[in-house]
Design a protein around this motif. Structure first.
Motif, PDB file in Angstrom:
ATOM      1  N   MET A 359      37.022  21.467 -18.408  1.00  0.00           N
ATOM      2  CA  MET A 359      37.670  22.470 -19.268  1.00  0.00           C
ATOM      3  C   MET A 359      37.975  21.831 -20.632  1.00  0.00           C
ATOM      4  O   MET A 359      38.823  20.938 -20.725  1.00  0.00           O
ATOM      5  N   CYS A 361      39.591  22.847 -23.252  1.00  0.00           N
ATOM      6  CA  CYS A 361      40.965  22.968 -23.766  1.00  0.00           C
ATOM      7  C   CYS A 361      41.876  21.944 -23.089  1.00  0.00           C
ATOM      8  O   CYS A 361      42.675  21.252 -23.738  1.00  0.00           O
ATOM      9  N   VAL A 442      43.216  31.496 -25.379  1.00  0.00           N
ATOM     10  CA  VAL A 442      42.772  30.190 -25.894  1.00  0.00           C
ATOM     11  C   VAL A 442      41.643  30.408 -26.904  1.00  0.00           C
ATOM     12  O   VAL A 442      41.595  29.775 -27.968  1.00  0.00           O
ATOM     13  N   CYS A 449      36.751  26.964 -26.958  1.00  0.00           N
ATOM     14  CA  CYS A 449      35.791  27.611 -26.046  1.00  0.00           C
ATOM     15  C   CYS A 449      34.351  27.461 -26.517  1.00  0.00           C
ATOM     16  O   CYS A 449      33.438  27.444 -25.689  1.00  0.00           O
ATOM     17  N   CYS A 452      32.788  24.521 -24.834  1.00  0.00           N
ATOM     18  CA  CYS A 452      33.188  24.292 -23.433  1.00  0.00           C
ATOM     19  C   CYS A 452      32.015  24.559 -22.489  1.00  0.00           C
ATOM     20  O   CYS A 452      31.183  25.426 -22.752  1.00  0.00           O
ATOM     21  N   CYS A 465      35.050  30.827 -17.083  1.00  0.00           N
ATOM     22  CA  CYS A 465      36.265  30.095 -17.470  1.00  0.00           C
ATOM     23  C   CYS A 465      37.288  30.195 -16.325  1.00  0.00           C
ATOM     24  O   CYS A 465      37.678  31.302 -15.930  1.00  0.00           O
TER      25      CYS A 465
HETATM   26 FE1  SF4 Z   1      39.445  26.498 -21.894  1.00  0.00          FE
HETATM   27 FE2  SF4 Z   1      38.171  28.483 -20.684  1.00  0.00          FE
HETATM   28 FE3  SF4 Z   1      37.906  28.150 -23.287  1.00  0.00          FE
HETATM   29 FE4  SF4 Z   1      36.835  26.392 -21.619  1.00  0.00          FE
HETATM   30  S1  SF4 Z   1      36.275  28.533 -21.826  1.00  0.00           S
HETATM   31  S2  SF4 Z   1      37.985  25.924 -23.447  1.00  0.00           S
HETATM   32  S3  SF4 Z   1      38.311  26.366 -19.969  1.00  0.00           S
HETATM   33  S4  SF4 Z   1      39.759  28.675 -22.200  1.00  0.00           S
END
Ligand code: SF4
Ligand code: FAD
Length: 520
Positions: A359, A361, A442, A449, A452, A465
């Motif tokens: 993850m 974040c 987020v 994201c 990610c 996610c």
């Molecule tokens: Fe965080 Fe989900 Fe965004 Fe990945 S996709 S950075 S896990 S909020």
């Protein structure tokens, strides 16, 4: 260790009581000895970040040197010197006996744990003793009960306005400067590509802490995080003031605007427009009123470069939130420390200690915390805190993590923020609803994201996610409780609108994630 003679009074200075402007120091008395000691009890009541221990010890040593240079009698004891004492009371008992002191004095500790220890110690000695105020907070300790009621929600905004009025901060004729109390709506901007280039370089000090690092190793103190041979955190009033001046010049002009924004695309992503003054203030190197007055002065002298929304946003954090959580802590302790309204029961995933998660974040917030012993508020609340809330982690383990990892972490401020704000474990004494968020939040407030491995748009697919299914699982798990909360009406309605198949798919996905949290 100097053999002090003819000492009548022993005064204890704890590591977070480094207030050089305290009235104790207005007079020099050769019969008064100030004791400042590095002790294992404090270095190991939780696994602290190494930069946190170094910051406290270095600041304590500097403080002792400053007092001695001013002509006070000071005894500074290192971890090596105190290694044979079981705990703080043991050291104090020994020192009082050794010097045949007639008086013992201490400043009221801000932590319940230490206050109880001091009260117990004093009740067991025949030496006259006295507790004095630390002369730091704006709200007198004795008045906390007038503003806060045990186990009752107190609105921060109401408290803050009382504080503004009482201390005449940003007030004109008993009305808020500019006619408004709150600029939160303007203070929710995110970074556009062009903004990233202007994020200011943080001021980092170069304090040599190699001796302390060696002492910690010699005394087998377990720490976490990156070793700091030179420490970037301020360790004296002078450095605290330098950091404050730097903040007012470079970060305050956009403090409020970007206070909730996050990015992983800037060299200065860990500091952004935040002041990073929390350690200096919590150790009492500088006082809250000095910080507030300096920021307001900078606002008035800035020729419009700093607008009211920025300075009000900053004042709100210190005059509002900081004083508020202290009141909440004291009025509710020791009960606060056992609250677990949402029955969090899972262990903290292992990657909280390494940052090794897919993850983006969480990896960003945790890695930065391990590197710098610091994360800014929205990372603590809406990244790590939100994950712990959604995943139903045991509040005790979450508390221990926050208390250890951050340079500014002291229980009186950490605990209400963690149990109250982040985990809603107090059932609403602080927050009017749980700060629960899916990946959508987020994605809105950061650029995490985009890079990610998970897709923020997906809920149940392999690459979905994790926050998305965990969020709905949270709503479902606490449905009966949350349904009674008008502020949760919107997500509750959205959950109700989903058909049974979709609900089932989401809940199954969440269960799969929860059953193997260490690999997420
Ligand atoms: Fe965080 Fe989900 Fe965004 Fe990945 S996709 S950075 S896990 S909020
Ligand atoms: P800035 O963003 O520059 O804010 C200025 C100052 O306002 C801070 O230095 C701090 O003194 C004060 N402040 C801001 N928000 C809060 C708040 N919610 N509570 C109390 N004071 C506040 N703060 C700590 O000092 N110690 C902690 O152990 C701590 N643990 C936290 C745990 C969680 C789960 C959360 C959500 C918040 C926590 N905070 C804690 C509050 C806040 O995150 C930090 O004070 C802030 O991030 C420190 O960075 P800064 O100095 O750059 O703050």
């Amino acid at each position: 260790m100097k053999n002090h003679k003819n000492i009548k009074s022993l005064r204890l200075v704890l590591g977070d009581q480094l207030n050089i402007d305290h009235s104790w120091y207005q007079q020099k008395d050769p019969e008064v000895l100030y004791l400042i000691a590095e002790i294992k009890q404090e270095a190991s009541y939780v696994a602290h970040h190494i930069q946190k221990v170094c910051a406290f010890f270095a600041a304590m040593e500097q403080f002792a040197n400053t007092l001695a240079a001013q002509g006070h009698q000071v005894r500074y004891l290192t971890l090596d010197d105190t290694a044979n004492f079981k705990d703080l009371p043991d050291l104090l008992r020994h020192t009082v006996d050794e010097l045949s002191c007639e008086h013992f004095e201490y400043q009221r500790p801000d932590e319940y744990r230490l206050r109880e220890q001091m009260l117990a110690f004093c009740s067991g000695i025949t030496t006259q003793n006295k507790e004095v105020d630390s002369e730091h907070f704006l709200l007198p300790f004795e008045e906390i009960g007038d503003y806060f009621t045990p186990q009752k929600h107190v609105r921060m905004e109401t408290f803050y306005r009382k504080m503004r009025r009482r201390f005449k901060v940003l007030m004109e004729d008993n009305e808020p400067t500019g006619g408004r109390w709150n600029f939160d709506a303007e203070n929710r901007q995110t970074f556009k590509q062009a903004d990233l280039k202007s994020i200011p370089t943080p001021l980092c000090f170069i304090n040599d802490v190699r001796d302390i690092v060696n002492r910690l190793a010699r005394n087998e103190i377990q720490t976490i995080g990156e070793t700091a041979s030179s420490l970037l955190w301020p360790i004296s009033q002078e450095q605290g003031r330098e950091l404050l001046a730097y903040f007012c010049q470079h970060q305050l002009p956009s403090f409020g605007r970007f206070q909730d924004a996050m990015t992983c695309n800037s060299e200065h992503q860990w500091s952004l427009y935040h002041s990073r003054l929390s350690f200096a203030i919590n150790a009492k190197l500088i006082g809250p009123i000095e910080v507030i007055d300096t920021a307001i002065k900078a606002f008035h002298e800035s020729d419009g470069e700093i607008n009211l929304a920025q300075v009000e946003g900053f004042v709100r954090q210190i005059l509002g939130w900081r004083e508020y959580v202290r009141g909440m802590y004291w009025v509710n302790m020791p009960n606060y420390a056992i609250q677990n309204e949402l029955n969090g029961s899972r262990p903290l995933p292992k990657w909280f200690w390494t940052g090794d998660t897919k993850m983006q974040c969480m990896r960003g917030a945790i890695t930065q915390s391990l590197d710098y012993a610091y994360a800014h508020h929205i990372q603590r609340l809406m990244i790590t805190g939100n994950f712990a809330l959604l995943a139903g982690i045991k509040p005790d383990e979450v508390d221990q993590w926050y208390l250890g990892i951050y340079v500014d972490a002291i229980e009186w401020v950490e605990l209400p923020n963690t149990r109250g704000m982040a985990l809603f474990a107090d059932g609403g004494w602080i927050a009017t609803k749980p700060y629960a968020a899916s990946g959508n939040y987020v994605n809105k407030m950061s650029d995490y994201c985009k890079s990610c491995e998970y897709s923020v748009k997906n809920k149940t697919e392999d690459n979905a996610c994790p926050l998305n299914s965990l969020y709905w699982n949270f709503i479902d798990r606490h449905y009966n409780k949350l349904k009674q909360n008008p502020r949760m009406a919107f997500p509750i309605k959205n959950w109700e609108k989903k058909n049974d198949t979709e609900k089932q798919e989401i809940l199954s996905k969440a269960q799969a994630i929860l059953s193997d949290l260490d690999t997420v």
